[in-house]
Scaffold this motif. Structure first.
Motif, PDB file in Angstrom:
ATOM      1  N   SER A  13     -17.455   6.848   8.821  1.00  0.00           N
ATOM      2  CA  SER A  13     -17.007   8.232   9.013  1.00  0.00           C
ATOM      3  C   SER A  13     -16.604   8.838   7.673  1.00  0.00           C
ATOM      4  O   SER A  13     -16.940   9.986   7.369  1.00  0.00           O
ATOM      5  N   ALA A  14     -15.900   8.036   6.859  1.00  0.00           N
ATOM      6  CA  ALA A  14     -15.506   8.506   5.526  1.00  0.00           C
ATOM      7  C   ALA A  14     -16.732   8.701   4.637  1.00  0.00           C
ATOM      8  O   ALA A  14     -16.791   9.641   3.844  1.00  0.00           O
ATOM      9  N   ALA A  15     -17.739   7.819   4.793  1.00  0.00           N
ATOM     10  CA  ALA A  15     -18.965   7.928   3.986  1.00  0.00           C
ATOM     11  C   ALA A  15     -19.723   9.204   4.327  1.00  0.00           C
ATOM     12  O   ALA A  15     -20.297   9.859   3.445  1.00  0.00           O
ATOM     13  N   VAL A  16     -19.737   9.580   5.605  1.00  0.00           N
ATOM     14  CA  VAL A  16     -20.392  10.829   6.018  1.00  0.00           C
ATOM     15  C   VAL A  16     -19.694  12.016   5.361  1.00  0.00           C
ATOM     16  O   VAL A  16     -20.345  12.917   4.805  1.00  0.00           O
ATOM     17  N   GLN A  17     -18.367  12.026   5.396  1.00  0.00           N
ATOM     18  CA  GLN A  17     -17.617  13.134   4.794  1.00  0.00           C
ATOM     19  C   GLN A  17     -17.807  13.187   3.286  1.00  0.00           C
ATOM     20  O   GLN A  17     -17.923  14.275   2.700  1.00  0.00           O
ATOM     21  N   LYS A  18     -17.873  12.013   2.655  1.00  0.00           N
ATOM     22  CA  LYS A  18     -18.097  11.954   1.206  1.00  0.00           C
ATOM     23  C   LYS A  18     -19.475  12.510   0.867  1.00  0.00           C
ATOM     24  O   LYS A  18     -19.638  13.254  -0.112  1.00  0.00           O
ATOM     25  N   ALA A  19     -20.488  12.163   1.674  1.00  0.00           N
ATOM     26  CA  ALA A  19     -21.846  12.646   1.438  1.00  0.00           C
ATOM     27  C   ALA A  19     -21.940  14.160   1.650  1.00  0.00           C
ATOM     28  O   ALA A  19     -22.598  14.865   0.871  1.00  0.00           O
ATOM     29  N   ILE A  37     -27.597  11.520   0.855  1.00  0.00           N
ATOM     30  CA  ILE A  37     -27.951  10.297   1.581  1.00  0.00           C
ATOM     31  C   ILE A  37     -27.710   9.072   0.703  1.00  0.00           C
ATOM     32  O   ILE A  37     -27.239   8.030   1.178  1.00  0.00           O
ATOM     33  N   GLU A  38     -28.000   9.188  -0.593  1.00  0.00           N
ATOM     34  CA  GLU A  38     -27.727   8.080  -1.517  1.00  0.00           C
ATOM     35  C   GLU A  38     -26.225   7.792  -1.582  1.00  0.00           C
ATOM     36  O   GLU A  38     -25.810   6.623  -1.586  1.00  0.00           O
ATOM     37  N   VAL A  39     -25.422   8.851  -1.629  1.00  0.00           N
ATOM     38  CA  VAL A  39     -23.962   8.685  -1.642  1.00  0.00           C
ATOM     39  C   VAL A  39     -23.507   7.977  -0.371  1.00  0.00           C
ATOM     40  O   VAL A  39     -22.675   7.066  -0.398  1.00  0.00           O
ATOM     41  N   PHE A  40     -24.078   8.384   0.770  1.00  0.00           N
ATOM     42  CA  PHE A  40     -23.716   7.766   2.046  1.00  0.00           C
ATOM     43  C   PHE A  40     -24.078   6.282   2.055  1.00  0.00           C
ATOM     44  O   PHE A  40     -23.258   5.432   2.440  1.00  0.00           O
ATOM     45  N   LYS A  98     -26.662   5.003  13.150  1.00  0.00           N
ATOM     46  CA  LYS A  98     -25.970   6.036  13.935  1.00  0.00           C
ATOM     47  C   LYS A  98     -25.291   7.068  13.038  1.00  0.00           C
ATOM     48  O   LYS A  98     -25.400   8.277  13.264  1.00  0.00           O
ATOM     49  N   PHE A  99     -24.590   6.593  12.017  1.00  0.00           N
ATOM     50  CA  PHE A  99     -23.855   7.515  11.153  1.00  0.00           C
ATOM     51  C   PHE A  99     -24.787   8.270  10.211  1.00  0.00           C
ATOM     52  O   PHE A  99     -24.528   9.426   9.879  1.00  0.00           O
ATOM     53  N   GLN A 100     -25.869   7.612   9.790  1.00  0.00           N
ATOM     54  CA  GLN A 100     -26.831   8.317   8.941  1.00  0.00           C
ATOM     55  C   GLN A 100     -27.517   9.437   9.732  1.00  0.00           C
ATOM     56  O   GLN A 100     -27.799  10.510   9.194  1.00  0.00           O
ATOM     57  N   GLU A 101     -27.766   9.186  11.009  1.00  0.00           N
ATOM     58  CA  GLU A 101     -28.335  10.237  11.864  1.00  0.00           C
ATOM     59  C   GLU A 101     -27.345  11.389  12.021  1.00  0.00           C
ATOM     60  O   GLU A 101     -27.735  12.558  12.018  1.00  0.00           O
ATOM     61  N   GLU A 102     -26.062  11.040  12.156  1.00  0.00           N
ATOM     62  CA  GLU A 102     -25.030  12.083  12.250  1.00  0.00           C
ATOM     63  C   GLU A 102     -25.003  12.911  10.968  1.00  0.00           C
ATOM     64  O   GLU A 102     -24.905  14.148  11.013  1.00  0.00           O
TER      65      GLU A 102
END
Length: 457
Positions: A323-329, A363-366, A377-381
């Motif tokens: 979840s944090a990785a999504v927000q960072k990306a 996407i690289e950051v994620f 799942k999170f990459q799709e989000e």
């Protein structure tokens, strides 16, 4: 960086108040700031057996973890001391000292079992400290190890036989080190000298037979052999004699038995050289925030009456980190688009190209920050949120273009409107002049830059 964290002494990581376990918020905050990989060494054993002294030696300090000088158990809960690793640059050594097992004042075996299980779950090296020799009494005191399969789950859903394979446990169990204090025997078998490790292996031999007596004899030995494939043993002479023992933390090395001093140095050297980074299934290295989240997840499970489950802890960790990785990306995407995009763009393709470049970077950051993103799942989000951001940019682009064009038209054609009102073209040949003026203004409008995609609508 962890080296910037100055801990002059230990703090309580897991409080044990009225037999209820709680995460200490000060310790939680300290762990959350440690971004380096952690090597976690935990020590357990009966109370008043000198566990804290060994941990202070590992910390390179005479004082720190509370030793106490009476027959009362001193350490309560699990205490933590984070230090720069002495032999591994850019790594943090996390020492965990646990309250003594078998404290007669506490009288709660279940509470002891949870402390024992938590030390197993959180550490990469697990030190069991006991007094004297490895005899049947020592094995009986280690009954906590026989209860581990009743205290810990490796998987949230066991296999079809409803039995967990010991391999599931071994995959995340720490290395096992048995420290024997005040050891007074000669290390030999049948007149031949043996090492401390050989002494341990010899003590773990099973006795043949299947009677209740033999099963009770073999059970703790079987569990140690099964759960801890990597084992090590250290023996320690009595450090000093008489009343000096009560002042152990104040004594200099030259006031201690030289053999004990050498044995303590060998123990510390082994721990520093052989203790590994705490890792999760799949070889995922644990840092401070991950250790903090693991501790919180396990304590929450115990407090709610559930068994701590390694698989669930990893999933909870993945939820937090992904979840944090999504927000960072998304933050990276926003930053890149803010720097690169000036609305309105001349064409839709220009905006799409900028989006695609920023999307790739996001996407690289994620991927760099994500952790066990099962089924992506999170990459799709992340993809869905980036698509929404593109849609918002497209709408903003249309609006910015429309506003820009309206402003230009107003600016360019308002003088013509004024001339018409003043009757400039109300004369012979005026209509032709009027058309020429309009054509000239159209050309002027067309030559204006950054009108965007609405310029000809």
């Amino acid at each position: 960086m962890a080296s910037d964290i100055h801990m002059p002494g230990p703090v309580c990581l897991i409080e044990n108040i009225n037999r209820k376990l709680l995460i200490n918020q000060e310790a939680s905050k300290i762990l959350s700031a440690i971004k380096q990989p952690v090597v976690v060494v935990a020590i357990v054993g009966l109370y008043r057996t000198g566990k804290s002294y060994l941990m202070n030696k590992l910390a390179g300090k005479k004082q720190g973890f509370s030793l106490g000088s009476t027959v009362q158990s001193h350490t309560k809960g699990i205490w933590m001391w984070c230090l720069p690793h002495p032999k591994m640059p850019n790594h943090t050594l996390v020492l965990l000292d646990t309250e003594g097992l078998g404290d007669v004042e506490k009288g709660d075996n279940e509470n002891d079992s949870w402390i024992f299980a938590l030390a197993i779950l959180l550490s990469s090296t697990f030190v069991y400290n006991s007094m004297g020799t490895i005899n049947q009494q020592a094995m009986d005191q280690l009954h906590y190890v026989t209860e581990l399969s009743d205290r810990i789950k490796a998987k949230s859903t066991p296999d079809a036989n409803d039995v967990e394979d010991s391999a599931d446990f071994v995959s995340f169990f720490p290395d096992f080190v048995w420290t024997l204090r005040d050891f007074c025997l000669d290390l030999e078998v049948n007149g031949q000298p043996i090492t401390a490790d050989e002494y341990l292996e010899n003590s773990l031999k099973l006795t043949p037979g299947n009677s209740e007596k033999e099963r009770n004899f073999n059970l703790p030995r079987l569990c140690i052999r099964k759960f801890f494939p990597k084992k090590k043993c250290f023996i320690f002479d009595r450090p000093t004699h008489g009343k000096k023992l009560a002042r152990l933390e104040t004594l200099h090395d030259d006031e201690l038995d030289p053999e004990f001093v050498l044995q303590a140095e060998e123990f510390c050297s082994y721990i520093f050289s052989h203790s590994e980074i705490k890792t999760l299934s799949g070889g995922i290295e644990v840092n401070g925030p991950r250790l903090e989240n693991l501790a919180q997840t396990y304590v929450n499970a115990i407090s709610s009456g559930d068994l701590p489950c390694m698989e669930n802890a990893v999933l909870a960790l993945a939820q937090i980190e992904n979840s944090a990785a999504v927000q960072k990306a998304l933050a990276h995407y926003d930053q890149q688009m803010a720097q690169k995009v000036q609305l309105p763009t001349e064409t839709l393709e220009e905006l799409l190209d900028l989006h695609r470049a920023s999307e790739r970077e996001a996407i690289e950051v994620f991927i760099k920050s994500s952790f066990k993103d099962v089924d992506q799942k999170f990459q799709e989000e992340l993809g869905a949120q980036l698509e929404k951001k593109l849609d918002d940019f497209c709408k903003q682009n249309v609006q910015a273009s429309s506003d820009r064009c309206s402003a230009l038209l107003q600016d360019i054609f308002s003088p013509l409107e004024e001339e018409v009102k003043q009757g400039v073209y109300s004369k012979p040949g005026g209509y032709r002049l009027f058309l020429q003026k309009i054509q000239a203004l159209k050309i002027k409008y067309q030559r204006q830059p950054r009108k965007g995609i609405q310029w000809n609508v």
